[in-house]
Each structure stands twice: as structure tokens, then as C-alpha cells.
Enzyme design. Structure first.
Site, mmCIF file in Angstrom:
data_model
loop_
_atom_site.group_PDB
_atom_site.id
_atom_site.type_symbol
_atom_site.label_atom_id
_atom_site.label_comp_id
_atom_site.label_asym_id
_atom_site.label_seq_id
_atom_site.Cartn_x
_atom_site.Cartn_y
_atom_site.Cartn_z
ATOM 1 N N SER A 1 36.442 -19.189 -18.328
ATOM 2 C CA SER A 1 34.938 -18.686 -18.546
ATOM 3 C C SER A 1 33.833 -19.228 -18.223
ATOM 4 O O SER A 1 32.745 -17.870 -17.704
ATOM 5 C CB SER A 1 35.012 -18.442 -20.049
ATOM 6 N N HIS B 1 37.939 -11.977 -20.735
ATOM 7 C CA HIS B 1 37.284 -12.276 -19.782
ATOM 8 C C HIS B 1 38.245 -11.554 -18.791
ATOM 9 O O HIS B 1 37.155 -10.707 -17.874
ATOM 10 C CB HIS B 1 37.093 -12.612 -19.180
ATOM 11 N N LYS C 1 33.854 -8.206 -25.969
ATOM 12 C CA LYS C 1 33.448 -8.259 -24.597
ATOM 13 C C LYS C 1 33.018 -7.556 -23.197
ATOM 14 O O LYS C 1 32.204 -6.031 -23.544
ATOM 15 C CB LYS C 1 34.151 -9.471 -23.833
#
Length: 395
Positions: free
Chosen positions: A182, A210, A241
Site C-alpha cells: 500500500s 488494494h 476501498k
């Protein structure tokens, strides 16, 4: 001297070293432009990759769920907290990830805590093999487990092989890695990890927080990106996210997921996800199932921004992802960049400094989204050119 005076001293020391984190308050919905501390600014540090956090269909789904199911789930999943919405989302996530089953948690952090600590426990004949730059939630999951761990160097498959060889006689060997790192945007070499896992009969657990919504077909994640669905044992994901909501999950073989439902502590001892969040996540998965338009827009924006910054002379490291680390190295300079971007250019981009990243690797981490326009990103490129020259960072 008061018993808590040391706290004030610690805070002052953080400020002197450029390590004090300024927490700004968002006063609007997440989007490309937001209101922060009363000021309209371009949002360049959100994980809302696809712009789904304020998507009309997702908001409508949450509202409908409140009307139909109320606000709270009322209990833990194993008592009275499993609602039909939870089952529907788990089924949709499993199908989306091309896995047999999935288990929901209250957050991605809880997903790692629960699954990792359940898969290997203190006193068992086993070991975790953990990537050097793994997320804090993975580290804390291993701590909660109490089982031994060894750390292999970042992206270093020779070191992983060496550590596997040293622990080849252990009954359980669990390789745990982030899929996308990340802070740097680089990718785990999953094909090589899987090859070593097969050689040493090890379990592979991937944190895809991610990766989903970004990599793979329709944003199915890093395992799909490398076409390793039948090779990776567990895929952890977050709903906060790219999906734009909150919550986490782990997907994998049906029996293994059933085992986690019997053993994972956050699943057993913390109330279930709230109905509006679950319904919103269902809507997000459905949007991605139907179309990859947002994923393509995200990558188009990513290529535009990163090319513009590299052409100026900025080092973006080894990113292969929309995560765009603009390396400034010096902690105080990174804090200055963040402050001046906000005050002089109306750009919200937080500095990333120690302990989130090692000392001497401070940066501004930019995150383009599918919701940004090219005009938005041109503002960012122009600001970094101007500020880079004013500070003397760009010659």
C-alpha cells in the site's frame, strides 16, 4: 511532574522531527472534490478507487436496507446476527472472486486478525512466513495467534525459499503476503510464491485489499490478474476501498471458510456488519460484475498522472498500481509539501512518514480514482511542478 506529562513531551518531539500527523476533517461526501476544514479541495489521498463511496445505486441500496432491516444487526453472527443480507453478500463475493465460499468480517483489519489467528495457533507445529512489508493487520493477526513467524525480505523469492527450507519439517507452513503493497504500489510475485508453496507444501494467504476493484478482470484482484484461482488458498479483501463501503472478508475453499466461522474471534465475538453497509456492498459487487468501465477509467487516469509526474523528474518507485508514491525522502519536506499543496493549491494529499514508512523514505502518496477528470489530474501535475521548483526539490 504530572504522571501524563510524558505524553506532551512525546508529541512535541514528533512535531520537531516532522513525524506529527495532521488529521484533517472531511465535511462532505467522498469524491474527487471534497470539503476539508471548510475548504473545497481536490481529493488525492482517498482509497475510493472507483468513486463508489457516493454512487447513487449504492446509497439507494443502503437506504432501502435501513427501511427493511433497520440500522444494526443486533448480535454476533453465531447467535442472532446472521441476516439474509450477510449470506447474500458472502455468496456474491465468492462468485465474484471465483472461490467456493466467503466469510464476512466487520473490517479488513478484523478479517486478517480473525483468519490468520485461526489458521495457526500457539503450540501447534507450524510457522508463518511473512513478507517484510506486510500490513499492520497481518502483523497483529500473527501476534494474536501466538504462533512463531519468520520474515522474508521484500519481494525476495530466494529468501523465501531459504526460510521455507529451514522450516520444511513443520506440519503447517503459511505464507502470508500483501498482494499490493500500500505504500509503494508494487505487486507480490504471486506466481513464484505459489510455485514455492507447492514445492514445500505450504498454504498461501494473500491480502488483496488494494488489488480488488483495480487488478484483474472487472477488478477481481491480484489472484485473477495472475490467473491463480486454484493455486492460492485464501484471499482476504476489504469493502472499504474500491467497493466504497466498510467491512472485510476472506474467500477460499468451502470447508476452510466453514472452519473460520467456527474459530475466527472477530466473527465469534463482535456484532455483525450493519444491514445498510451489507446492502451497499452487495450493490457495489453487482456494479463491478456488470461492467469494467470504472476499472478502465481508473487505469487511464493512473497512466496520465504517473507519466506527467515522471516527466517532471519525480521518482515514483516501482509502482504498478494507481498508488502513486511521490518520493521526497525527507520527513519535514514531505510535511511541507502536504501543507502547501493544501493551503496554496487546494490539493488534499497527506504526507506519509515514519513509522508508516522507514525513516528517509517520506513521500506524498497520491491516489487517482475513476471519478477524477483529466483536468483534475493536470492541476496536480502543475502544482507538483510549481512547488517542486519553489522548494528547490526540482532543479
Amino acid at each position: 511532574m504530572g504522571k501524563l506529562d510524558w505524553i506532551k513531551e512525546e508529541l512535541e518531539e514528533l512535531k520537531k522531527k516532522g513525524l506529527y500527523v495532521t488529521i484533517r476533517v472531511v465535511q462532505s461526501a467522498q469524491g474527487p472534490w471534497i470539503v476539508v476544514n471548510g475548504k473545497r479541495v481536490l481529493n488525492m489521498c482517498s482509497n475510493n478507487y472507483l468513486g463508489l463511496a457516493a454512487h447513487p445505486k449504492i446509497k439507494e441500496a443502503a437506504i432501502r436496507a435501513i427501511l427493511d432491516y433497520g440500522v444494526g444487526a443486533g448480535a454476533v453472527r453465531t447467535i442472532a446476527g446472521t441476516m439474509e443480507l450477510h449470506v447474500e453478500l458472502e455468496e456474491k463475493l465468492a462468485k465474484f472472486k471465483k472461490r467456493e465460499a466467503a466469510i464476512l468480517f466487520q473490517s479488513g483489519y478484523n478479517a486478517n486478525l480473525g483468519a490468520i489467528s485461526a489458521l495457526l495457533r500457539k503450540g501447534e507445529d507450524g510457522v508463518f512466513l511473512s513478507e517484510e512489508l506486510n500490513h499492520a493487520s497481518i502483523i497483529d493477526g500473527m501476534r494474536l495467534s501466538g504462533a512463531p513467524k519468520v520474515i522474508y525480505k521484500h519481494l525476495d523469492m530466494e529468501d523465501l525459499k531459504k526460510k521455507l527450507e529451514e522450516n520444511k519439517d513443520k506440519k503447517k507452513k503459511i505464507i502470508v503476503t500483501d498482494g499490493v503493497f500500500s505504500m509503494d504500489g508494487d505487486l507480490a510475485p504471486l506466481p513464484e510464491i505459489v510455485e514455492l508453496a507447492e514445492q514445500y507444501d505450504a498454504i498461501v494467504y494473500v491480502d488483496d485489499a488494494h488489488g480488488e476493484g483495480v487488478l484483474g478482470d472487472h477488478g477481481r484482484g491480484i489472484v485473477d490478474h495472475f490467473k491463480l484461482h486454484d493455486k492460492v488458498d485464501f484471499e482476504m479483501g476489504t469493502l472499504s476501498k474500491a467497493f466504497g463501503v466498510i467491512g472485510g472478508y476472506v474467500a477460499g475453499p468451502e470447508e476452510a471458510i466453514e472452519y473460520l466461522k467456527q474459530r475466527a474471534r472477530p466473527f465469534l465475538f463482535s456484532s455483525a456488519m450493519n444491514p445498510p453497509d451489507v446492502a451497499a456492498a452487495i450493490a457495489a459487487v453487482e456494479i463491478l460484475q456488470k461492467s469494467d468501465e470504472l476499472v478502465k477509467k481508473l487505469w487511464d487516469n493512473t497512466h496520465y498522472l504517473q507519466k506527467g509526474l515522471r516527466d517532471l523528474g519525480y521518482d515514483l518507485g516501482n509502482t504498478k498500481h494507481p498508488i502513486t508514491p511521490v518520493m521526497l525522502y525527507d520527513e519535514k519536506l514531505a510535511q511541507e509539501f502536504s501543507r502547501r499543496l493544501f493551503e496554496e493549491y487546494n490539493i488534499f494529499a497527506q504526507a506519509i512518514v515514519y513509522p508508516t514508512v522507514p525513516l528517509g523514505t517520506a513521500r506524498i502518496r497520491l491516489e487517482p480514482s475513476a471519478a477524477h477528470s483529466k483536468e483534475d489530474l493536470k492541476l496536480v501535475i502543475d502544482a507538483f511542478e510549481d512547488l517542486g521548483k519553489k522548494t528547490g526539490f526540482l532543479k
